[in-house]
Design an enzyme around this catalytic site. Structure first.
Site, PDB file in Angstrom:
ATOM      1  N   GLU A  96       0.675  -1.306   0.039  1.00  0.00           N
ATOM      2  CA  GLU A  96      -0.032  -0.107   0.070  1.00  0.00           C
ATOM      3  C   GLU A  96       0.876   1.254  -0.006  1.00  0.00           C
ATOM      4  OE1 GLU A  96      -4.002  -1.689   1.907  1.00  0.00           O
ATOM      5  OE2 GLU A  96      -2.766  -1.092   3.323  1.00  0.00           O
ATOM      6  N   CYS A 109       3.193   8.283   1.379  1.00  0.00           N
ATOM      7  CA  CYS A 109       3.798   7.391   2.467  1.00  0.00           C
ATOM      8  C   CYS A 109       4.222   6.016   1.682  1.00  0.00           C
ATOM      9  CB  CYS A 109       2.941   7.315   3.428  1.00  0.00           C
ATOM     10  SG  CYS A 109       3.343   5.899   4.895  1.00  0.00           S
ATOM     11  N   CYS A 116       6.583  -7.275   7.163  1.00  0.00           N
ATOM     12  CA  CYS A 116       7.599  -6.618   7.949  1.00  0.00           C
ATOM     13  C   CYS A 116       8.057  -7.766   9.067  1.00  0.00           C
ATOM     14  CB  CYS A 116       7.146  -5.372   8.578  1.00  0.00           C
ATOM     15  SG  CYS A 116       8.353  -4.584   9.592  1.00  0.00           S
ATOM     16  N   CYS A 120       6.605  -5.552  15.760  1.00  0.00           N
ATOM     17  CA  CYS A 120       6.407  -4.720  16.661  1.00  0.00           C
ATOM     18  C   CYS A 120       4.813  -4.664  17.299  1.00  0.00           C
ATOM     19  CB  CYS A 120       6.527  -3.120  16.129  1.00  0.00           C
ATOM     20  SG  CYS A 120       8.204  -2.658  15.636  1.00  0.00           S
ATOM     21  N   CYS A 123       1.683  -2.845  15.531  1.00  0.00           N
ATOM     22  CA  CYS A 123       1.454  -2.576  14.414  1.00  0.00           C
ATOM     23  C   CYS A 123       0.837  -3.830  13.389  1.00  0.00           C
ATOM     24  CB  CYS A 123       2.811  -2.397  13.712  1.00  0.00           C
ATOM     25  SG  CYS A 123       2.973  -2.020  11.832  1.00  0.00           S
ATOM     26  N   GLY A 169       6.691  -2.047   5.995  1.00  0.00           N
ATOM     27  CA  GLY A 169       8.250  -2.516   6.025  1.00  0.00           C
ATOM     28  C   GLY A 169       9.206  -1.678   6.838  1.00  0.00           C
ATOM     29  N   SER A 223      11.437   5.156  15.302  1.00  0.00           N
ATOM     30  CA  SER A 223      10.226   5.005  16.110  1.00  0.00           C
ATOM     31  C   SER A 223      10.494   4.528  17.376  1.00  0.00           C
ATOM     32  CB  SER A 223       9.673   3.619  15.358  1.00  0.00           C
ATOM     33  OG  SER A 223       9.101   4.083  13.873  1.00  0.00           O
ATOM     34  N   LEU A 224      10.287   5.481  18.503  1.00  0.00           N
ATOM     35  CA  LEU A 224      10.844   5.263  19.715  1.00  0.00           C
ATOM     36  C   LEU A 224       9.850   4.678  20.751  1.00  0.00           C
ATOM     37  CD1 LEU A 224      13.311   5.766  21.559  1.00  0.00           C
ATOM     38  CD2 LEU A 224      12.161   7.690  22.418  1.00  0.00           C
ATOM     39  N   HIS A 225       8.759   5.073  20.801  1.00  0.00           N
ATOM     40  CA  HIS A 225       7.398   4.417  21.588  1.00  0.00           C
ATOM     41  C   HIS A 225       7.678   4.230  22.942  1.00  0.00           C
ATOM     42  CE1 HIS A 225       6.044   4.216  17.665  1.00  0.00           C
ATOM     43  NE2 HIS A 225       6.909   3.202  17.068  1.00  0.00           N
ATOM     44  N   ASN A 300      -3.818   3.838  16.299  1.00  0.00           N
ATOM     45  CA  ASN A 300      -5.005   3.339  15.511  1.00  0.00           C
ATOM     46  C   ASN A 300      -5.338   1.853  15.437  1.00  0.00           C
ATOM     47  OD1 ASN A 300      -5.278   5.939  13.940  1.00  0.00           O
ATOM     48  ND2 ASN A 300      -3.100   5.522  13.076  1.00  0.00           N
ATOM     49  N   CYS A 343      -1.738   5.217  10.038  1.00  0.00           N
ATOM     50  CA  CYS A 343      -0.331   4.641  10.471  1.00  0.00           C
ATOM     51  C   CYS A 343      -0.761   3.358  11.184  1.00  0.00           C
ATOM     52  CB  CYS A 343       0.432   5.380  11.661  1.00  0.00           C
ATOM     53  SG  CYS A 343       0.751   7.089  11.154  1.00  0.00           S
TER      54      CYS A 343
HETATM   55  N1  SAH Z   1       9.598   0.283  10.078  1.00  0.00           N
HETATM   56  C1  SAH Z   1       9.689   1.687  10.059  1.00  0.00           C
HETATM   57  C2  SAH Z   1       8.588   2.094   8.992  1.00  0.00           C
HETATM   58  C3  SAH Z   1       7.321   2.089   9.396  1.00  0.00           C
HETATM   59  S1  SAH Z   1       6.799   3.684   9.768  1.00  0.00           S
HETATM   60  C4  SAH Z   1       9.495   2.204  11.539  1.00  0.00           C
HETATM   61  O1  SAH Z   1       9.069   1.340  12.457  1.00  0.00           O
HETATM   62  O2  SAH Z   1       9.875   3.376  11.579  1.00  0.00           O
HETATM   63  C5  SAH Z   1       5.224   3.392  10.693  1.00  0.00           C
HETATM   64  C6  SAH Z   1       5.078   4.210  11.895  1.00  0.00           C
HETATM   65  O3  SAH Z   1       3.789   4.087  12.469  1.00  0.00           O
HETATM   66  C7  SAH Z   1       5.814   3.962  12.991  1.00  0.00           C
HETATM   67  O4  SAH Z   1       6.229   4.796  13.810  1.00  0.00           O
HETATM   68  C8  SAH Z   1       5.187   2.862  13.631  1.00  0.00           C
HETATM   69  O5  SAH Z   1       5.548   2.779  14.938  1.00  0.00           O
HETATM   70  C9  SAH Z   1       3.845   3.613  13.721  1.00  0.00           C
HETATM   71  N2  SAH Z   1       2.549   2.814  13.864  1.00  0.00           N
HETATM   72  C10 SAH Z   1       2.602   1.292  13.755  1.00  0.00           C
HETATM   73  N3  SAH Z   1       1.596   0.642  14.019  1.00  0.00           N
HETATM   74  C11 SAH Z   1       0.822   1.966  14.441  1.00  0.00           C
HETATM   75  C12 SAH Z   1      -0.855   1.790  14.991  1.00  0.00           C
HETATM   76  N4  SAH Z   1      -1.483   0.680  15.073  1.00  0.00           N
HETATM   77  N5  SAH Z   1      -1.222   3.154  15.270  1.00  0.00           N
HETATM   78  C13 SAH Z   1      -0.182   4.270  15.322  1.00  0.00           C
HETATM   79  N6  SAH Z   1       1.070   4.180  14.867  1.00  0.00           N
HETATM   80  C14 SAH Z   1       1.462   2.857  14.442  1.00  0.00           C
END
Ligand code: SAH
Length: 367
Positions: A96, A109, A116, A120, A123, A169, A223-225, A300, A343
């Site tokens: 996508e 995007c 992937c 995580c 995701c 990915g 992507s820290l989280h 999301n 996202c």
């Molecule tokens: N693999 C890379 C590229 C993906 S970016 C990365 O991890 O950065 C996608 C972004 O959306 C990342 O910051 C990811 O953590 C965030 N993301 C993934 N799932 C999500 C969700 N369900 N809700 C909100 N953000 C999410």
């Protein structure tokens, strides 16, 4: 073997690669620049239409090369103007690509892999597993197709001004094929985007962050989280291999003291998991000395997840704490969620979901 199988797809080559290609078939390297102009500036993909190449060369190219992006399988348009395409790839897979229009800018995007391998926990792409890397032509082809589809308003609201590698990915796990695509996004004869308008987002592949700095000048998002290792390892399993201290060192080195640059840290807010006052304060401690922006992303939801989005009041309180601590923090607006384009909602469509382990094993050998 069919003749088609041996055709070289010129979308797989950046400027230097194209020059080498023309030299290798006994032609002048400057043909590369002519072809680039046709493909990326005039959106012409058939050699027949490349009138300054000469008839003999055009016929020669027909026999050995092609210019083939993926194919658009479907297009969905959200109430808010966000567009999501499903891009079909050979072998029945699809990824996508999402276009997000905002006043004065349009962000595309782009996906880098089918699925992937990183898993995580929050995701949806990760939950699908991993099938394969995209080729350079499949990556730059997404930009080409989106630009083409939006083309009739090229200078209007629907122009692509920014590209973020934030689709499906982990771009840095597909380094070799992502780099030429980034070069084509940046090149004057490609899409001509400034360095700060092309962003690579990574879950934190430390050695490749270092390689990226050498390979191409682009903006970095991480992507820290979570502000601490224990929680981060739980939700971003890659953290076990590259813990936060190493990641922060790599980020500092990436900036290399350049004053005008900063790194974007993405932080998806998960209700009751990483969204407390304490987490916010720890985040301030972690980031305050690094030139950075914090992008808070409301979670999301997707089918099968047990996480919930933090309530709006919590998000606001979290943002206030990090701001008072001196960080620049924005809350990412959720876009396109009515068409599952937000996202972490990108799922694509693919068959072989079993190769995650294999991918991670390869990466380990790599380093
Ligand atoms: N693999 C890379 C590229 C993906 S970016 C990365 O991890 O950065 C996608 C972004 O959306 C990342 O910051 C990811 O953590 C965030 N993301 C993934 N799932 C999500 C969700 N369900 N809700 C909100 N953000 C999410």
């Amino acid at each position: 073997m069919s003749a088609e199988a041996t055709l070289i797809n010129l979308l797989d080559l950046d400027q230097e690669g194209l020059r080498d290609f023309f030299a290798s078939i006994g032609e002048k390297p400057y043909r590369a620049e002519q072809v680039l102009r046709w493909v990326y500036h005039h959106q012409v993909l058939d050699f027949e239409g490349m009138t300054d190449l000469g008839k003999a060369l055009r016929q020669k190219l027909e026999h050995i090369a092609e210019i083939r992006p993926p194919r658009i399988v479907s297009e969905r348009i959200s109430k808010d103007g966000t567009v999501k395409w499903l891009m079909g790839l050979p072998g029945g897979n699809a990824v996508e690509t999402v276009f997000i229009p905002e006043p004065g800018r349009g962000t595309l995007c782009v996906s880098s892999q089918v699925g992937c391998a990183l898993n995580c926990t929050f995701c949806s792409t990760g939950a699908q597993g991993f099938a394969r890397n995209l080729t350079t032509s499949e990556i730059i082809g997404q930009v080409w197709l989106a630009a083409h589809a939006l083309g009739h308003e090229r200078n209007g609201e629907r122009r692509i001004t920014n590209v973020v590698m934030m689709g499906m990915g982990e771009p840095l796990l597909n380094f070799e094929q992502v780099i030429p695509a980034l070069r084509l996004m940046r090149a004057d004869l490609g899409f001509g985007l400034a360095a700060r308008r092309v962003t690579v987002s990574t879950a934190g592949l430390v050695p490749r962050i270092r390689d990226l700095k050498e390979a191409e000048d682009v903006a970095l998002a991480v992507s820290l989280h979570a502000p601490g290792d224990e929680l981060r390892t739980e939700i971003v399993p890659l953290n076990r291999k590259y813990p936060i201290a190493e990641l922060m060192d790599a980020c500092r080195d990436y900036l290399g003291g350049q004053k005008k640059r900063s790194i974007t840290f993405e932080y998806t807010l998960l209700d009751g998991v990483n969204d407390s006052d304490q987490h916010a304060r720890e985040l301030v401690k972690l980031l305050r000395r690094l030139p950075s922006k914090l992008n808070l992303i409301p979670f999301n939801p997707f089918p099968g997840t047990s996480y919930r989005c933090s309530p709006p009041k919590r998000i606001e309180a979290f943002q206030n704490i990090v701001r008072e601590g001196g960080l620049i923090a924005t809350v990412r607006k959720t876009r396109g969620d009515d068409i599952d384009a937000a996202c972490g909602q990108l799922a694509g469509d693919f068959r072989d979901r079993t190769r995650r382990r294999e991918m991670l094993r390869l990466e380990r050998q790599d380093n």
